[in-house]
Design a protein around this motif. Sequence first.
Motif, PDB file in Angstrom:
ATOM      1  N   ASN A   1       1.016  -1.090  -0.080  1.00  0.00           N
ATOM      2  CA  ASN A   1       0.081  -0.300  -0.056  1.00  0.00           C
ATOM      3  C   ASN A   1       0.572   0.979   0.128  1.00  0.00           C
ATOM      4  N   GLN A   2       2.326   1.076  -0.278  1.00  0.00           N
ATOM      5  CA  GLN A   2       3.469   2.266  -0.535  1.00  0.00           C
ATOM      6  C   GLN A   2       3.483   2.709  -1.622  1.00  0.00           C
ATOM      7  N   PHE A   3       3.141   1.819  -2.290  1.00  0.00           N
ATOM      8  CA  PHE A   3       3.242   2.236  -4.052  1.00  0.00           C
ATOM      9  C   PHE A   3       2.255   2.603  -4.229  1.00  0.00           C
ATOM     10  N   ILE A   4       2.742   4.456  -4.978  1.00  0.00           N
ATOM     11  CA  ILE A   4       1.731   5.435  -5.352  1.00  0.00           C
ATOM     12  C   ILE A   4       1.135   5.047  -6.723  1.00  0.00           C
ATOM     13  N   ALA A   5       2.395   5.364  -7.466  1.00  0.00           N
ATOM     14  CA  ALA A   5       2.876   5.127  -9.127  1.00  0.00           C
ATOM     15  C   ALA A   5       2.882   4.528  -9.491  1.00  0.00           C
ATOM     16  N   THR A   6       2.850   4.444 -10.714  1.00  0.00           N
ATOM     17  CA  THR A   6       2.381   2.558 -11.825  1.00  0.00           C
ATOM     18  C   THR A   6       3.900   2.685 -12.758  1.00  0.00           C
ATOM     19  N   SER A   7       4.647   3.274 -12.097  1.00  0.00           N
ATOM     20  CA  SER A   7       6.305   2.122 -12.256  1.00  0.00           C
ATOM     21  C   SER A   7       6.995   2.368 -10.860  1.00  0.00           C
ATOM     22  N   VAL A   8       7.953   1.416 -11.408  1.00  0.00           N
ATOM     23  CA  VAL A   8       9.536   1.201  -9.905  1.00  0.00           C
ATOM     24  C   VAL A   8       9.585   3.330  -9.535  1.00  0.00           C
ATOM     25  N   GLU A   9      10.096   3.505 -10.920  1.00  0.00           N
ATOM     26  CA  GLU A   9      11.693   4.552 -10.547  1.00  0.00           C
ATOM     27  C   GLU A   9       9.780   6.066 -11.073  1.00  0.00           C
ATOM     28  N   ASP A  10       8.988   6.140 -11.683  1.00  0.00           N
ATOM     29  CA  ASP A  10       8.242   7.139 -10.655  1.00  0.00           C
ATOM     30  C   ASP A  10       7.743   6.622  -9.231  1.00  0.00           C
ATOM     31  N   ASP A  11       7.651   5.970  -9.008  1.00  0.00           N
ATOM     32  CA  ASP A  11       7.182   5.750  -7.368  1.00  0.00           C
ATOM     33  C   ASP A  11       8.383   6.349  -6.486  1.00  0.00           C
ATOM     34  N   VAL A  12       9.418   6.216  -6.830  1.00  0.00           N
ATOM     35  CA  VAL A  12      10.927   6.790  -5.818  1.00  0.00           C
ATOM     36  C   VAL A  12      10.732   8.462  -5.787  1.00  0.00           C
ATOM     37  N   ALA A  13      10.179   8.824  -7.404  1.00  0.00           N
ATOM     38  CA  ALA A  13       9.699   9.836  -7.567  1.00  0.00           C
ATOM     39  C   ALA A  13       8.838  10.797  -6.899  1.00  0.00           C
ATOM     40  N   PHE A  14       7.936  10.182  -6.503  1.00  0.00           N
ATOM     41  CA  PHE A  14       6.925  10.444  -5.701  1.00  0.00           C
ATOM     42  C   PHE A  14       6.980  11.815  -4.974  1.00  0.00           C
ATOM     43  N   GLY A  15       8.000  11.412  -4.106  1.00  0.00           N
ATOM     44  CA  GLY A  15       8.845  12.252  -2.987  1.00  0.00           C
ATOM     45  C   GLY A  15       8.559  13.457  -3.177  1.00  0.00           C
ATOM     46  N   LEU A  16       9.453  13.727  -4.601  1.00  0.00           N
ATOM     47  CA  LEU A  16      10.533  15.074  -5.671  1.00  0.00           C
ATOM     48  C   LEU A  16       9.825  15.579  -5.543  1.00  0.00           C
ATOM     49  N   GLU A  17       8.483  14.763  -6.973  1.00  0.00           N
ATOM     50  CA  GLU A  17       7.405  15.921  -7.007  1.00  0.00           C
ATOM     51  C   GLU A  17       7.122  16.188  -6.676  1.00  0.00           C
ATOM     52  N   ASN A  18       6.858  16.188  -5.339  1.00  0.00           N
ATOM     53  CA  ASN A  18       5.895  17.241  -4.171  1.00  0.00           C
ATOM     54  C   ASN A  18       7.025  18.058  -3.713  1.00  0.00           C
ATOM     55  N   LEU A  19       8.159  17.729  -3.688  1.00  0.00           N
ATOM     56  CA  LEU A  19       9.198  19.442  -3.512  1.00  0.00           C
ATOM     57  C   LEU A  19       8.837  20.281  -4.503  1.00  0.00           C
ATOM     58  N   ASN A  20       8.780  19.548  -6.016  1.00  0.00           N
ATOM     59  CA  ASN A  20       9.126  20.738  -6.612  1.00  0.00           C
ATOM     60  C   ASN A  20      10.467  20.646  -6.567  1.00  0.00           C
ATOM     61  N   ILE A  21      11.342  19.288  -7.108  1.00  0.00           N
ATOM     62  CA  ILE A  21      12.499  19.321  -7.782  1.00  0.00           C
ATOM     63  C   ILE A  21      12.402  18.724  -8.650  1.00  0.00           C
ATOM     64  N   PRO A  22      13.017  19.816  -9.616  1.00  0.00           N
ATOM     65  CA  PRO A  22      13.974  20.000 -11.134  1.00  0.00           C
ATOM     66  C   PRO A  22      13.983  18.499 -11.074  1.00  0.00           C
ATOM     67  N   TYR A  23      13.683  18.459 -13.004  1.00  0.00           N
ATOM     68  CA  TYR A  23      13.629  16.831 -13.582  1.00  0.00           C
ATOM     69  C   TYR A  23      14.964  16.277 -13.790  1.00  0.00           C
ATOM     70  N   GLU A  24      16.488  17.216 -13.628  1.00  0.00           N
ATOM     71  CA  GLU A  24      17.666  16.845 -13.988  1.00  0.00           C
ATOM     72  C   GLU A  24      18.131  16.331 -12.960  1.00  0.00           C
ATOM     73  N   GLN A  25      17.206  16.716 -11.725  1.00  0.00           N
ATOM     74  CA  GLN A  25      18.079  16.208 -10.866  1.00  0.00           C
ATOM     75  C   GLN A  25      16.749  15.465 -10.147  1.00  0.00           C
ATOM     76  N   MET A  26      15.956  14.982  -9.841  1.00  0.00           N
ATOM     77  CA  MET A  26      15.095  13.850 -10.118  1.00  0.00           C
ATOM     78  C   MET A  26      15.524  12.618 -10.273  1.00  0.00           C
ATOM     79  N   ARG A  27      16.110  12.651 -11.101  1.00  0.00           N
ATOM     80  CA  ARG A  27      16.720  11.483 -12.747  1.00  0.00           C
ATOM     81  C   ARG A  27      17.921  11.220 -11.638  1.00  0.00           C
ATOM     82  N   SER A  28      18.502  12.171 -11.404  1.00  0.00           N
ATOM     83  CA  SER A  28      19.956  11.557 -10.922  1.00  0.00           C
ATOM     84  C   SER A  28      19.605  10.769  -9.439  1.00  0.00           C
ATOM     85  N   ARG A  29      18.900  11.941  -8.959  1.00  0.00           N
ATOM     86  CA  ARG A  29      19.081  11.012  -7.129  1.00  0.00           C
ATOM     87  C   ARG A  29      17.952   9.284  -7.601  1.00  0.00           C
TER      88      ARG A  29
END
Lengths: 267, 271
Positions: B94-122
Amino acid sequence: MKSLILGRYFPNDSIIHRLDARAKLVAALYFIGLLFFIDHGLGYLFVGLFTLGVMYLTKIRLSVFIKGVRPLIFLILFAAMMRVLFTGGGEVFVSWGPFTISSQGLWVGLFTFMRFILIIFISTVLTLSTKPVDLTDAINALLKPLRKLGVPVDDFALMLSISLRFIPNLLDETQRVMDAQRARGVIFGEGTIVEQMKKLVPIVLPLFASSLNRAEEMADVMDVKNYQSGEKRTHFRQLTWHTSDSIALLMMVGLTAVVIVVNYTMV
Amino acid sequence: MTDQPLLSVCDISFRYDITQDVYALSAISFDLNRGESLAVIGDNGSGKSTLARLLTGLLSPEKGAIYLDGVELNEGSKKMLRRQMGIVFQNPDNQFIATSVEDDVAFGLENLNIPYEQMRSRVDEALELVDMYEYRTKDPSQLSGGQKQRVALAGVLALKPELMIFDEAFVMLDPMSRRSILETLRRIQSELNVSIISITHDRDEIEFFDSLLVLNQGERVMRGKPAEVFKQMSSLKPPFAEQLRRDLVDAGMDLPDYYMSESELVDTLCK
Ligand SMILES: Nc1ncnc2c1ncn2[C@@H]1O[C@H](COP(=O)(O)OP(=O)(O)OP(=O)(O)O)[C@@H](O)[C@H]1O
Ligand SMILES: [Mg+2]
């Protein structure tokens, strides 16, 4: 469930699969709208060939598309028959009370039939070749202007993508609950309709309870991960527009031109 | 202000049903320094998950207060303070929010409004750390329980918080990967000066942590270094190495009479 083709994604590597979801969504909607303006057989022949071409480009077998039409075929035939029987004009072949079969009616019936089939084909192309998430993103992108009016477009898109993500879970869970019931001696698919309905209750209730529980836990996770409705957030999933996407839209313009020319010259 | 603890839990009590006198947690206090790691142990129902939910502001204590970085956690400060913490809950499904692994890892970063390139590398970096990079485009229905736990873990690592909380977050990992992930966490802890709280039932996991908090029926039983705790509480089942040491002493071997971690014991035995 397995027979439902419309709304499924078929992973494949084709030009159509690679098109941007926004381009595909806009083109498909536009194409469906355009179908309602065609009033000549030649026009239908033309868009029909176009649709077949697009279907061919998806590299998905024709039988898959046909399967998509099958559950709806009676509905379509019925609608077409109605149009045939209630449209007069041209040479009248049979007339019986309020019903007539005329040359005009036959044409209109054929057009109705074509229109339905093409709508199903083109929407099947869209869903077979586009990941549901991409489609969600495309809807999100296209509805963006509504955000200015205070419509929570992002929330809506997230809701949609979460629902899509949960369909397999829900199916799994149904299977599990049914297995658990079977292990306790319940036999599904037997008895009268009422009996069968009764057997569904102990399946639906646990499913409902577990879904609510799940939703609550997910809401907690979203909360802790700082999801805020209406807050500005970046997007990890990026849609990228290529030249081929512009070409796809230009083809819609071209198609419109053909339809107009046919409509006005072939009266 | 450098010696101020990162997290300070002051005398908190909580009960789920206020009409009854049953407390899930009563009068719990402890501090956690920056860069310190703490393992929380206790039997089922001893209030460990409740503590995790209180620390993340999903529940509010009936009495007492929680301070993160000197700021009291409450409705107003919750949002800001949550940026400094990451949590992995008990149930990976029940912790998996997004539809794929990488999207799910990025979910918290998206909410912090982090730019795409930085999200990608993190995201990529976090997925590498938990060994899930090859699975980045898979959807949750294609993953095993342990893999989902790794993804949840990556989601927290990508956030780079100051406080990480794990609620039995490693139970589904196989022993080898569990060790390697715990070692990774320990490295991150010292490199980035991150504080870690891990709720666990696994006694062998304990030696990876600086200190131990023992709960029993919502009450704090002990807090201290693993060595102290296991010395004082002979009733508590110790980690494998300590058990081995005790057994060897009982069998008449001449070993020092204090708690030893696995590596210490190995060193002593090899002498
Ligand atoms: N949502 C809830 N509503 C009511 N009571 C609850 C709720 N969640 C937990 N409890 C009760 O609070 C107590 C502590 O539960 P908690 O989940 O914190 O235990 P735990 O230490 O995490 O146990 P476990 O090792 O099984 O995960 C238990 O007695 C439990 O019955
Ligand atoms: Mg728990």
